[in-house]
Scaffold this motif. Structure first.
Motif, short mmCIF file in Angstrom:
data_model
loop_
_atom_site.label_atom_id
_atom_site.label_comp_id
_atom_site.label_asym_id
_atom_site.label_seq_id
_atom_site.Cartn_x
_atom_site.Cartn_y
_atom_site.Cartn_z
N MET A 1 18.51 55.73 4.09
CA MET A 1 19.28 56.22 5.23
C MET A 1 19.27 57.74 5.22
O MET A 1 19.58 58.37 4.21
CB MET A 1 20.71 55.67 5.14
CG MET A 1 21.62 56.19 6.20
SD MET A 1 23.28 55.53 5.99
CE MET A 1 23.73 55.42 7.67
N LYS A 2 18.95 58.31 6.33
CA LYS A 2 18.86 59.77 6.45
C LYS A 2 20.21 60.31 6.93
O LYS A 2 20.76 59.83 7.91
CB LYS A 2 17.75 60.11 7.44
CG LYS A 2 17.39 61.55 7.49
CD LYS A 2 16.04 61.83 8.13
CE LYS A 2 15.88 61.34 9.52
NZ LYS A 2 14.71 61.88 10.23
N ALA A 3 20.74 61.28 6.21
CA ALA A 3 22.01 61.90 6.60
C ALA A 3 21.73 63.09 7.50
O ALA A 3 20.78 63.85 7.28
CB ALA A 3 22.77 62.34 5.37
N PHE A 4 22.53 63.23 8.52
CA PHE A 4 22.38 64.34 9.46
C PHE A 4 23.60 65.25 9.34
O PHE A 4 24.72 64.77 9.18
CB PHE A 4 22.28 63.81 10.89
CG PHE A 4 21.04 63.01 11.15
CD1 PHE A 4 19.85 63.64 11.50
CD2 PHE A 4 21.06 61.63 11.04
CE1 PHE A 4 18.71 62.91 11.74
CE2 PHE A 4 19.91 60.89 11.28
CZ PHE A 4 18.73 61.52 11.63
N PRO A 5 23.38 66.56 9.44
CA PRO A 5 24.50 67.50 9.38
C PRO A 5 25.50 67.24 10.51
O PRO A 5 25.13 66.82 11.61
CB PRO A 5 23.84 68.87 9.55
CG PRO A 5 22.40 68.66 9.27
CD PRO A 5 22.10 67.24 9.60
N GLU A 6 26.76 67.48 10.23
CA GLU A 6 27.82 67.25 11.21
C GLU A 6 27.59 68.05 12.49
O GLU A 6 27.82 67.56 13.59
CB GLU A 6 29.18 67.61 10.59
CG GLU A 6 30.36 67.23 11.44
CD GLU A 6 30.48 65.74 11.70
OE1 GLU A 6 30.93 65.37 12.80
OE2 GLU A 6 30.13 64.95 10.82
N GLU A 7 27.13 69.28 12.35
CA GLU A 7 26.88 70.12 13.53
C GLU A 7 25.81 69.49 14.43
O GLU A 7 25.94 69.48 15.65
CB GLU A 7 26.47 71.52 13.11
CG GLU A 7 26.29 72.47 14.28
CD GLU A 7 25.93 73.88 13.84
OE1 GLU A 7 25.67 74.70 14.74
OE2 GLU A 7 25.90 74.17 12.63
N PHE A 8 24.77 68.95 13.81
CA PHE A 8 23.72 68.27 14.56
C PHE A 8 24.29 67.08 15.32
O PHE A 8 24.02 66.89 16.50
CB PHE A 8 22.61 67.82 13.61
CG PHE A 8 21.53 67.00 14.26
CD1 PHE A 8 20.55 67.60 15.03
CD2 PHE A 8 21.48 65.62 14.07
CE1 PHE A 8 19.55 66.85 15.63
CE2 PHE A 8 20.48 64.87 14.67
CZ PHE A 8 19.51 65.48 15.44
N ARG A 9 25.11 66.30 14.64
CA ARG A 9 25.74 65.13 15.29
C ARG A 9 26.58 65.55 16.50
O ARG A 9 26.48 64.95 17.56
CB ARG A 9 26.63 64.38 14.30
CG ARG A 9 25.90 63.71 13.20
CD ARG A 9 26.89 63.03 12.27
NE ARG A 9 26.21 62.49 11.11
CZ ARG A 9 26.65 61.48 10.41
NH1 ARG A 9 27.78 60.90 10.73
NH2 ARG A 9 25.99 61.04 9.37
N ARG A 10 27.40 66.58 16.29
CA ARG A 10 28.25 67.07 17.40
C ARG A 10 27.40 67.52 18.58
O ARG A 10 27.72 67.21 19.73
CB ARG A 10 29.15 68.21 16.92
CG ARG A 10 30.37 67.77 16.17
CD ARG A 10 31.36 68.92 16.01
NE ARG A 10 30.76 70.12 15.45
CZ ARG A 10 30.73 70.43 14.16
NH1 ARG A 10 31.28 69.62 13.28
NH2 ARG A 10 30.17 71.54 13.75
N ASP A 11 26.33 68.25 18.29
CA ASP A 11 25.47 68.74 19.36
C ASP A 11 24.82 67.58 20.13
O ASP A 11 24.77 67.59 21.36
CB ASP A 11 24.38 69.66 18.81
CG ASP A 11 24.93 70.99 18.31
OD1 ASP A 11 26.10 71.31 18.63
OD2 ASP A 11 24.19 71.71 17.60
N VAL A 12 24.32 66.60 19.42
CA VAL A 12 23.67 65.45 20.06
C VAL A 12 24.68 64.68 20.91
O VAL A 12 24.39 64.30 22.05
CB VAL A 12 23.00 64.53 19.02
CG1 VAL A 12 22.48 63.26 19.67
CG2 VAL A 12 21.87 65.26 18.30
N VAL A 13 25.88 64.47 20.39
CA VAL A 13 26.93 63.76 21.15
C VAL A 13 27.27 64.54 22.41
O VAL A 13 27.39 63.96 23.50
CB VAL A 13 28.18 63.53 20.27
CG1 VAL A 13 29.38 63.13 21.11
CG2 VAL A 13 27.88 62.48 19.21
N GLU A 14 27.42 65.84 22.29
CA GLU A 14 27.75 66.67 23.46
C GLU A 14 26.65 66.58 24.51
O GLU A 14 26.93 66.42 25.71
CB GLU A 14 27.94 68.12 23.02
CG GLU A 14 28.38 69.04 24.13
CD GLU A 14 28.59 70.47 23.65
OE1 GLU A 14 28.27 71.39 24.43
OE2 GLU A 14 29.05 70.66 22.51
#
Length: 79
Positions: A1-14
């Motif tokens: 499982m690949k972990a993604f940085p929180e900032e990346f997650r927030r940006d993708v969700v936005e």
């Protein structure tokens, strides 16, 4: 499982929330699965209170309380 940085997650969700593109296309563009994007969107809804669920803060508090309980039980056994 690949972990993604929180900032990346927030940006993708936005981007997913503000875009008219299909979620599948957005997920592909960012190199994640559509299911991952869906999970991130649901988690964001829980965090902002628009969906029922346990927030990250609540999970962390529960983890700390369980850890503290174990410690106190061990101390109690010693006494």
């Amino acid at each position: 499982m690949k972990a993604f940085p929180e900032e990346f997650r927030r940006d993708v969700v936005e981007i997913a929330r503000s875009s008219r593109e299909p979620r599948k296309k957005i997920a592909e563009d960012f190199g994640i699965s559509p299911a991952t994007l869906s999970n991130w969107l649901k988690a964001d809804e829980v965090e902002n209170g628009s969906r029922d669920g346990v927030t990250k803060d609540q999970v962390e508090e529960l983890r700390q309380l369980r850890r503290r309980t174990r410690l106190l039980e061990q101390e109690n056994e010693v006494l």
